[in-house]
Design a protein around this motif. Structure first.
Motif, mmCIF file in Angstrom:
data_model
loop_
_atom_site.group_PDB
_atom_site.id
_atom_site.type_symbol
_atom_site.label_atom_id
_atom_site.label_comp_id
_atom_site.label_asym_id
_atom_site.label_seq_id
_atom_site.Cartn_x
_atom_site.Cartn_y
_atom_site.Cartn_z
ATOM 1 N N ALA A 147 69.719 54.350 0.685
ATOM 2 C CA ALA A 147 69.847 54.168 -0.612
ATOM 3 C C ALA A 147 71.183 55.819 -0.227
ATOM 4 O O ALA A 147 72.395 55.308 -0.945
ATOM 5 N N PHE A 148 71.147 57.103 0.519
ATOM 6 C CA PHE A 148 71.957 58.025 0.274
ATOM 7 C C PHE A 148 72.966 57.606 1.507
ATOM 8 O O PHE A 148 74.057 58.262 1.120
ATOM 9 N N THR A 149 72.987 57.468 2.366
ATOM 10 C CA THR A 149 74.087 57.325 3.706
ATOM 11 C C THR A 149 75.375 56.358 2.595
ATOM 12 O O THR A 149 75.145 55.053 2.985
ATOM 13 N N GLY A 150 76.235 57.434 2.977
ATOM 14 C CA GLY A 150 77.697 56.778 2.046
ATOM 15 C C GLY A 150 78.117 56.140 0.875
ATOM 16 O O GLY A 150 78.302 55.232 0.818
ATOM 17 N N PHE A 204 62.334 49.835 6.465
ATOM 18 C CA PHE A 204 63.186 49.437 6.518
ATOM 19 C C PHE A 204 64.366 50.839 5.508
ATOM 20 O O PHE A 204 64.431 51.636 5.678
ATOM 21 N N GLY A 205 64.857 50.197 4.039
ATOM 22 C CA GLY A 205 65.523 50.693 3.155
ATOM 23 C C GLY A 205 64.937 51.208 2.927
ATOM 24 O O GLY A 205 65.066 52.469 2.365
ATOM 25 N N VAL A 206 63.350 51.614 2.361
ATOM 26 C CA VAL A 206 62.496 51.932 1.602
ATOM 27 C C VAL A 206 62.090 53.722 2.178
ATOM 28 O O VAL A 206 62.554 54.974 1.871
ATOM 29 N N GLU A 207 62.176 53.500 3.924
ATOM 30 C CA GLU A 207 62.008 54.517 4.385
ATOM 31 C C GLU A 207 62.997 54.901 4.746
ATOM 32 O O GLU A 207 63.166 56.735 4.427
ATOM 33 N N SER A 208 64.270 54.642 4.721
ATOM 34 C CA SER A 208 65.133 55.762 5.231
ATOM 35 C C SER A 208 65.732 56.059 3.926
ATOM 36 O O SER A 208 66.210 57.500 3.971
ATOM 37 N N LEU A 214 65.373 51.697 -6.662
ATOM 38 C CA LEU A 214 64.801 50.648 -6.233
ATOM 39 C C LEU A 214 66.084 49.142 -5.410
ATOM 40 O O LEU A 214 66.949 49.201 -5.529
ATOM 41 N N ILE A 215 64.957 49.517 -4.225
ATOM 42 C CA ILE A 215 65.969 49.371 -3.142
ATOM 43 C C ILE A 215 65.828 47.877 -2.978
ATOM 44 O O ILE A 215 64.360 47.245 -2.697
ATOM 45 N N ASP A 216 66.563 47.717 -2.683
ATOM 46 C CA ASP A 216 67.080 45.361 -2.159
ATOM 47 C C ASP A 216 66.868 44.903 -2.697
ATOM 48 O O ASP A 216 65.787 43.868 -2.741
ATOM 49 N N LEU A 217 66.466 45.153 -4.448
ATOM 50 C CA LEU A 217 65.148 43.434 -4.704
ATOM 51 C C LEU A 217 66.438 42.773 -5.696
ATOM 52 O O LEU A 217 67.109 42.445 -6.931
ATOM 53 N N GLN A 218 66.982 41.476 -4.076
ATOM 54 C CA GLN A 218 68.452 41.321 -4.659
ATOM 55 C C GLN A 218 68.341 39.804 -3.457
ATOM 56 O O GLN A 218 66.947 39.745 -3.338
ATOM 57 N N GLN A 219 69.095 38.825 -3.993
ATOM 58 C CA GLN A 219 68.739 37.403 -4.014
ATOM 59 C C GLN A 219 68.489 37.293 -2.287
ATOM 60 O O GLN A 219 67.888 36.990 -2.304
ATOM 61 N N GLY A 220 69.283 38.036 -1.076
ATOM 62 C CA GLY A 220 69.703 37.809 0.423
ATOM 63 C C GLY A 220 67.723 38.085 1.140
ATOM 64 O O GLY A 220 67.791 37.949 1.498
ATOM 65 N N LEU A 245 75.843 51.009 -4.591
ATOM 66 C CA LEU A 245 76.139 48.983 -3.560
ATOM 67 C C LEU A 245 76.301 50.447 -1.542
ATOM 68 O O LEU A 245 76.450 51.113 -1.765
ATOM 69 N N LYS A 246 75.348 50.246 -1.126
ATOM 70 C CA LYS A 246 75.056 50.682 0.139
ATOM 71 C C LYS A 246 75.460 49.324 1.535
ATOM 72 O O LYS A 246 75.180 48.660 0.761
#
Length: 187
Positions: A104-107, A131-135, A13-19, A98-99
């Motif tokens: 999500a794979f980079t670094g 953005f995050g999902v596609e990358s 799950l990508i970036d399901l965060q407050q901001g 944390l990315k």
């Protein structure tokens, strides 16, 4: 309807965060995507399949290059609560990553975490589709994972930005399904 083996499949799950969930999204409101993602996560946990929660955050000095035509990140880093996962998403046993980039794979150690668990199929959902999902999907495919995108558990800033990768990018590198099509069953 595709069937996924819980012993070799993980949910990312990508970036399901407050901001991020606080922003306007389309074609699905962020709250709806979060609800669908929480349901998916519960199904994966119940089946014994790993759940990976990826969130993004930046401190001063950790920012990717901002020498771009449209900078999207604050030069002084993100506010403290920006990176906090939405309430009720994380449960014991989930892996949190944390990315510092879109993907999500980079670094990160996401690839290592998946390989340690013998995962070959990665089911991805989150914000933003383009953005995050596609990358993440592109990188996962390049690492030879079978990638699956849950269309109704993704959203973006506009419906058009959501539709483009769903219709034109993902079909070449992933399977696109809806949440109700995700069936976990041992092979």
């Amino acid at each position: 309807m595709p069937t996924f083996d819980p012993h070799t499949t993980a949910l990312v799950l990508i970036d399901l965060q407050q901001g991020i969930v606080s922003r306007d999204c389309a074609p699905y409101p962020a709250a709806q995507v979060v609800a669908v993602a929480k349901d998916l996560a519960a199904r994966f946990r119940e089946a014994g399949a790993p759940v990976m929660l990826v969130h993004v955050g930046f401190a001063p000095g950790e920012m990717p290059s901002q020498r771009v035509d449209r900078p999207r990140l604050p030069a002084d880093g993100t506010p403290p609560v920006f990176s906090d996962l939405v309430p009720g998403l994380r449960e014991a046993g989930d892996v949190v990553i944390l990315k510092r980039h879109w993907g999500a794979f980079t670094g990160t150690d996401l690839d290592l975490q998946l390989r340690r668990r013998n995962v070959s199929t990665v089911v991805v959902a989150g914000i933003a589709t383009n953005f995050g999902v596609e990358s993440t999907v592109r990188s996962g495919w390049e690492l030879s994972y079978d990638m699956v995108v849950v269309e109704d558990a993704c959203t973006s800033r506009t419906a058009e930005l959501h539709r483009f990768p769903i219709d034109h990018i993902f079909p070449a590198i992933a399977r696109v399904v809806t949440a109700d099509q995700v069936n976990l069953r041992e092979a």
